[in-house]
Design a protein around this motif. Structure first.
Motif, PDB file in Angstrom:
ATOM      1  N   LEU A  11       4.977  38.907  50.334  1.00 11.94           N
ATOM      2  CA  LEU A  11       5.476  37.609  50.464  1.00 11.94           C
ATOM      3  C   LEU A  11       4.314  36.601  49.831  1.00 11.94           C
ATOM      4  N   ARG A  13       1.967  34.880  46.685  1.00  7.32           N
ATOM      5  CA  ARG A  13       2.437  34.336  45.406  1.00  7.32           C
ATOM      6  C   ARG A  13       2.081  35.365  44.145  1.00  7.32           C
ATOM      7  N   ALA A  88      18.601  34.392  50.527  1.00  2.00           N
ATOM      8  CA  ALA A  88      17.287  33.810  50.530  1.00  2.00           C
ATOM      9  C   ALA A  88      16.582  33.606  49.218  1.00  2.00           C
ATOM     10  N   GLU A  90      15.054  30.875  48.023  1.00  2.00           N
ATOM     11  CA  GLU A  90      13.622  30.580  47.575  1.00  2.00           C
ATOM     12  C   GLU A  90      12.767  32.048  47.167  1.00  2.00           C
ATOM     13  N   TYR A  91      12.972  32.846  48.093  1.00  2.00           N
ATOM     14  CA  TYR A  91      12.382  34.212  47.597  1.00  2.00           C
ATOM     15  C   TYR A  91      12.808  34.869  46.461  1.00  2.00           C
ATOM     16  N   ASP A  92      14.133  35.102  46.601  1.00  2.00           N
ATOM     17  CA  ASP A  92      14.927  35.876  45.602  1.00  2.00           C
ATOM     18  C   ASP A  92      14.696  35.055  44.252  1.00  2.00           C
ATOM     19  N   TRP A  95      11.296  35.781  42.816  1.00  2.00           N
ATOM     20  CA  TRP A  95      10.825  37.253  42.291  1.00  2.00           C
ATOM     21  C   TRP A  95      11.863  37.267  40.974  1.00  2.00           C
TER      22      TRP A  95
END
Length: 159
Positions: A11, A13, A88, A90-92, A95
């Protein structure tokens, strides 16, 4: 509706995507693949806690993963011009940007969050449903669960 999920090296940066899956509810078409981090020299970060969650070992990525460039091309071919839903965002989104930026390729699809398909009340129901799922995280299973949870939230059925 097309839903997507990504698993990552962690998770932080410095993390990067290691598995991607998507599925189209209208046609049943889907794809799932691993990404070999060795294809991007600065993808070195690995979080053992994340590995415990998804169960994907670095050796499996080296053996079965495709290159980051192949992943971008494969996603763009399949999802060109489409709106793709993530639970998700923000996360997806982070990435996917890491993936496409590493290859200097522009994504040919648009990533959106649950607000694109669920009302505020339905999103609350979705969160309740999603929190009740205790299992190992793998991208294709997460996409299947996402689709089922969206359908349940839309119908007002909370199990």
């Amino acid at each position: 509706m097309i839903c997507i999920d990504l698993e990552a090296s962690g998770l932080a940066r410095e993390s990067y995507p290691i598995e991607i899956a998507w599925k189209c509810t209208e046609t049943g078409a889907f794809d799932s693949f691993l990404i070999n981090p060795e294809s991007v020299p600065d993808w070195q970060y690995w979080d053992e806690f994340a590995e415990e969650l998804h169960g994907i070992e670095p050796e499996l990525l080296q053996q079965e993963g495709i290159s980051a460039e192949q992943a971008c091309i494969r996603l763009n071919r399949a999802l060109k011009g489409r709106e793709v839903i993530s639970d998700a965002l923000e996360y997806d989104g982070f990435w996917l940007r890491r993936l496409f930026n590493a290859c200097d390729i522009q994504p040919g699809f648009h990533l959106v969050g649950l607000e694109a398909v669920l009302s505020a009340e339905e999103r609350i129901q979705y969160q309740f449903i999603a929190r009740s799922q205790f299992r190992r995280h793998r991208a294709l299973q997460d996409v299947e669960d996402l689709i089922l949870a969206i359908a349940a939230a839309r119908s007002g059925v909370v199990s």
